[in-house]
Design an enzyme around this catalytic site. Structure first.
Site, PDB file in Angstrom:
ATOM      1  N   HIS A 123       0.856  -1.176   0.000  1.00  0.00           N
ATOM      2  CA  HIS A 123       0.000   0.000   0.000  1.00  0.00           C
ATOM      3  C   HIS A 123       0.892   1.226   0.000  1.00  0.00           C
ATOM      4  O   HIS A 123       0.986   1.947   0.987  1.00  0.00           O
ATOM      5  CB  HIS A 123      -0.923  -0.007   1.225  1.00  0.00           C
TER       6      HIS A 123
ATOM      7  N   ALA B 250       5.060  -1.832   3.931  1.00  0.00           N
ATOM      8  CA  ALA B 250       5.415  -3.215   4.273  1.00  0.00           C
ATOM      9  C   ALA B 250       4.184  -4.112   4.418  1.00  0.00           C
ATOM     10  O   ALA B 250       4.126  -4.981   5.260  1.00  0.00           O
ATOM     11  CB  ALA B 250       6.261  -3.263   5.550  1.00  0.00           C
ATOM     12  N   HIS B 251       3.161  -3.839   3.597  1.00  0.00           N
ATOM     13  CA  HIS B 251       1.999  -4.726   3.531  1.00  0.00           C
ATOM     14  C   HIS B 251       2.211  -5.617   2.308  1.00  0.00           C
ATOM     15  O   HIS B 251       1.761  -5.295   1.217  1.00  0.00           O
ATOM     16  CB  HIS B 251       0.701  -3.928   3.381  1.00  0.00           C
ATOM     17  N   VAL B 252       2.898  -6.722   2.520  1.00  0.00           N
ATOM     18  CA  VAL B 252       3.330  -7.544   1.385  1.00  0.00           C
ATOM     19  C   VAL B 252       2.172  -8.401   0.875  1.00  0.00           C
ATOM     20  O   VAL B 252       1.570  -9.165   1.632  1.00  0.00           O
ATOM     21  CB  VAL B 252       4.482  -8.471   1.806  1.00  0.00           C
TER      22      VAL B 252
END
Lengths: 180, 531
Positions: B312, B467-469
Site C-alpha cells: 500500500h 510493508a503490507h506484502v
C-alpha cells in the site's frame, strides 16, 4: 589527579550555583572568565555545567550527562576541546540567558554547532543521525524518559511505554486545554 | 507397511498466520511441528531494547538480527534494483512480524475481492466474501478484535458493512479527543470517519490486559494488550504442537506424484535436519515464503512465485492545527478517513485510506525545532505549543499487481547458512492508477489543512513503504495465472499449502494481516479433514 578533578568539580558547582539563582547571576559574572581559564580540558563535571547553561536547567541528571559527554566524544574526538572553547566563549560573552543565544551564535559561528549538538543530545536523547530503515548508523543512546523534549508536555502526554492512565482516559481533553 | 511421518503437518513460520493455523490443527488432534528461524524472546527484553535504543523511529531496531537470521534492515540482506527502495520489515522470532504492527484488523469488502469483474482492473479472488466470512469471525475472536458493529466500512455512511455473522468480540475503544476534533471539523467537508477495527483489546481478553495507552504499538506494546503472533504460538504449543526454534527451512524436498515429502532445516549451530509430514504449510511471510519456494524450486512451474509484489504505497501529511488537539493520548492510531474507498472510479485510480496518526509527537517536533536553531525557553514553549497541535495523516493507496514488481533470490549474496539473500524490484514510476490517486489525495490534504485552520509542515513526502506484502504467491482460479488455488494449495504440489498475505491477488487499501490469518485458518481446516 584526584585534586585536579575535585578542583574542577568545585568550579562546576560554583557555576551551577551562579546559574541557579537567576537574579544574582549578573553579579557573579565577573569571576566566571577567570574560573574558565583554569579549565584546560573538558571533564564530566565541566560538561554537566555547560549542559545546564545551554539547556537553562539548574539540575541535570549526572548519569545522562556522563553518557551524553561520552557519546559526543566518541562521535568526535575533537568534541572535548570544542566544548572548552565554547565554555570560554560563553564566559567571554557573558551569556547566561539562552534567549540571547542567537546573537552569540552569529558572533561565534564555529562554536554554535557544538552548542547545538549538546542541546540536541539532551532534548532528543541521542547523538548522531539514526536511520529509520537500516540498522547501521552513527547514532548513540543518551536518554529516553529523561530526554528534555518530554518535559514541556509531561502533564498531558506520556513518554511512550510509560502509560499513566487507564483505558479510555483519552476520550477527555487534558485539563489545561483552555490555556494551551 | 505404513509410512511413518515426523508429523501430520509441518508449519514453517511461527508468526500470527502460521501459529493460528497450527493451533487449529493441534486442536483437531493433529501432530504439528512449527519451524521458526528465530527464538522465543520475552516481551520485557524487547521493551528494554526499545527504551535504550537511539533510533526510536526504527521499527526493527529492538528486534534481533543474526548472520543466520538477518533483519530486513540489514543492508547485507536486501538489495534493490527498482526505483523504489523496498524494505519488507519482517521480523524473525517466535510470533513474527505482528510484534510490530499497529494491529489494524479490517475485513476486505466483498467488492475488494471482485476488482476484475466489477472494475476491470487487478484480480478477482478465487472465493466469495461469504466463503471467508466464518474464518474472519474466528480470526477476530482469536485476536480479540475491538470494532464497531454499526460503521459502514465502505465509507458511504450507510448501514453496517461488510456483513458479519457475529458481533466484534470487543467493543470499540473510546474515541480520543484528537480524533473527535478531526472528525468534527474535517467530517463537515464530506469525509467519513470510520473506527478502525484493531487487535488492541480494551478489556482483559485471553490472558491479555486492556490497553492503557502506552502509545507504542509500533515497535512494541509493552504490556501485550496488542495482539502478536506469540499468543497463538503459545496456544499451539499448549495444544500439543512442537515448536523448533533456530530452525531455518531451506529446502522442500519433492517426491513422487508431485508430493512434497520433507522439509530440510539448518540451525546456527550446524545441525541439518530432514523432517517428513503428510502436509506442509509455508507461513513464512509474503517475502520469506517465495524465497523458500524459489530456493527449493517448487510451486513455480509458471514462473509466478515472487512476482506481483503489491504494497500500500502511500504518502503522508504533517500539519499543525489552529487549536490544541493533544495527539499522543491513547493508541498510535484509531480510525480512517474515507472518501475514495469504493466506487466505479476504481477502474481509473486507486482507492485511498487516510489514517490520522496519534503518536506522542515530541520527538518529531523537537527534531524540527532544534534543526531550526530554536533554543532556550522558546524551545520548551514551542515543544508544548506544537505538540498540542501536531497532526499526521498517513495515506495508503491500492496498487495493482505488476509482474515486474517482484522479489527474487540474490545472485551475489548468501547468509551465514549459505542461503541466498533477497533482491527486490519495486517500481511505481509511470503508474497512472496510483498517480491519479495521488493528485486526489493532495486535494484531500488541502481540504484537511483548511478545515483545521492548519499550517503545513510537510506534504511532499514521496512514495512511502508500508510493508503490507501481497501478491507474491497469488491465489487464483487458474493454474496458469496463480500459484495456489482458493485453499492455499499450490497447483504443483497437492500437499503443499501457503498461508501468507502473499496469497492476496488484489490489495485494496486495507492492512492485510487479518485476511491472511482468516485464509490460514480456512486452509488449516481443509488440511485437518485430509490428514
Amino acid at each position: 589527579m584526584t585534586e585536579n578533578l575535585d578542583r574542577k568539580g568545585l568550579i562546576s558547582r560554583r557555576r551551577l550555583i551562579g546559574l541557579s539563582v537567576g537574579g544574582v547571576l549578573v553579579a557573579s559574572l565577573g569571576c566566571l572568565p577567570t574560573l574558565a581559564v583554569a579549565q584546560e580540558a573538558m571533564d564530566q563535571a565541566g560538561f554537566q555545567a555547560l549542559s545546564q547553561r545551554l539547556t537553562g536547567r539548574t539540575v541535570l541528571d549526572k548519569v545522562i550527562s556522563d553518557r551524553a559527554f561520552a557519546a559526543l566524544t566518541a562521535e568526535d574526538a575533537g568534541f572535548p576541546a570544542a566544548a572548552v572553547r565554547l565554555t570560554a566563549a560563553l564566559d567571554q560573552a557573558g551569556l547566561v540567558d539562552m534567549r540571547e543565544f542567537k546573537q552569540f551564535a552569529a558572533a561565534n559561528p564555529e562554536l554554535a554547532p557544538t552548542a547545538m549538538k549538546i542541546i540536541s543530545a539532551w532534548y532528543l536523547g541521542y547523538t548522531g543521525t539514526p536511520e529509520g530503515e537500516a540498522n547501521h548508523d552513527d547514532a548513540r543512546f543518551v536518554a529516553f524518559a529523561g530526554a528534555l523534549m518530554y518535559e514541556p508536555t509531561k502533564d498531558v502526554t506520556i513518554v511512550p511505554t510509560y502509560a499513566r492512565g487507564h483505558t479510555n482516559y483519552w476520550v477527555d481533553p487534558p485539563a489545561t486545554l483552555a490555556t494551551d | 507397511m505404513a509410512t511413518e511421518f515426523d508429523a501430520d503437518v509441518i508449519v514453517i513460520g511461527s508468526g500470527a498466520i502460521g501459529s493460528n493455523a497450527a493451533h487449529l490443527l493441534a486442536q483437531r488432534g493433529k501432530s504439528v511441528i512449527i519451524l521458526e528461524t528465530g527464538e522465543w524472546i520475552p516481551r520485557w527484553k524487547i521493551v528494554e531494547n526499545f527504551r535504550s535504543s537511539p533510533r526510536k523511529n526504527n521499527l526493527n531496531d529492538p528486534y534481533p538480527t543474526f548472520p543466520w537470521a538477518m533483519s530486513s534492515f540489514d543492508p547485507d540482506y536486501i538489495e534493490n534494483t527498482g526505483n523504489f527502495h523496498y524494505v519488507p520489515y519482517q521480523l524473525l522470532l517466535v510470533g513474527g512480524t505482528t510484534w510490530h504492527w499497529a494491529a489494524a484488523t479490517w475485513r476486505f469488502l466483498p467488492n475488494d475481492m471482485k476488482m476484475k469483474s466489477l472494475y476491470g482492473v487487478s484480480n478477482d479472488w478465487p472465493m466469495e466474501y461469504s466463503d471467508l466470512e466464518p474464518w474472519y469471525d474466528l480470526a477476530e475472536y482469536n485476536l480479540g478484535v475491538a470494532g464497531s458493529d454499526t460503521d459502514d466500512q465502505s465509507g458511504h455512511a450507510g448501514a453496517a458493512h461488510p456483513p458479519r455473522s457475529k458481533p466484534y468480540p470487543v467493543t470499540a475503544e473510546g474515541e480520543t479527543y484528537y480524533f473527535q476534533r478531526l472528525k468534527d471539523r474535517i467530517g463537515k467537508e464530506g469525509y467519513n470517519f470510520i473506527h478502525e477495527p484493531n487487535g488492541r483489546t480494551n478489556k482483559p481478553y485471553d490472558g491479555r490486559p486492556a490497553c492503557s495507552g502506552n502509545n507504542n504499538c509500533m515497535p512494541v506494546c509493552p504490556i501485550g494488550a496488542m495482539y502478536s503472533g506469540d499468543v497463538h504460538a503459545r496456544h499451539a504449543q499448549n495444544a500439543g504442537a512442537k515448536i523448533i526454534t533456530d530452525a531455518t527451512a531451506y529446502n522442500l524436498e519433492k517426491g513422487e506424484g508431485g508430493k512434497i515429502v520433507a522439509v530440510h532445516y539448518r540451525s546456527s549451530k550446524g545441525a541439518d535436519v530432514r523432517l517428513t509430514a503428510k502436509a506442509f504449510i509455508v507461513a513464512a511471510n509474503g517475502i520469506e515464503t517465495p524465497k523458500l519456494l524459489l530456493f527449493s524450486d517448487v510451486a513455480n512451474s509458471n514462473d509466478l512465485v515472487g512476482r506481483h509484489l503489491m504494497d500500500h504505497s502511500g504518502i503522508s501529511l504533517i500539519f499543525t492545527a489552529d487549536e490544541p488537539l493533544w495527539p499522543g493520548r491513547g493508541q498510535v492510531q484509531q480510525g480512517a478517513i474515507f472518501k475514495w474507498r469504493d466506487g466505479d472510479w476504481r477502474g481509473q485510480h486507486s482507492a485511498i485510506k487516510h489514517a490520522p496518526h496519534n503518536n506522542v509527537p515530541n520527538r518529531d517536533v523537537a527534531e524540527m525545532l532544534i534543526k531550526q536553531g530554536v533554543v532556550g525557553p522558546e524551545l520548551d514553549e514551542q515543544i508544548r505549543h506544537l505538540s498540542a497541535r501536531w497532526v499526521v495523516i498517513e495515506s495508503m493507496f491500492e496498487t495493482l499487481p505488476r509482474a515486474t514488481n517482484r522479489v527474487t533470490l540474490s545472485t551475489t549474496k548468501k547468509d551465514a547458512l549459505g542461503i541466498p539473500t533477497l533482491s527486490f524490484n519495486y517500481d511505481l514510476d509511470g503508474d497512472e492508477y496510483v498517480e491519479k490517486a495521488r493528485d486526489l489525495c493532495m486535494d484531500d490534504y488541502g481540504n484537511f489543512v483548511r478545515a483545521m485552520g492548519g499550517k503545513v509542515i510537510n506534504d511532499k513526502t514521496g512514495w512511502q513503504n508500508h510493508a503490507h506484502v501481497m501478491g507474491t504467491v497469488m491465489m487464483g482460479d487458474d493454474a496458469k495465472t496463480s500459484v495456489t488455488n482458493h485453499e492455499g494449495r499450490t497447483w504443483d504440489h497437492d500437499n503443499l499449502f501457503l498461508a501468507t498475505t502473499g496469497l492476496l491477488p488484489s490489495s485494496s487499501v486495507l492492512n492485510p494481516t487479518l485476511a491472511g490469518i482468516a485464509l490460514g485458518l480456512r486452509t488449516a481446516d481443509i488440511i485437518a479433514k485430509e490428514v
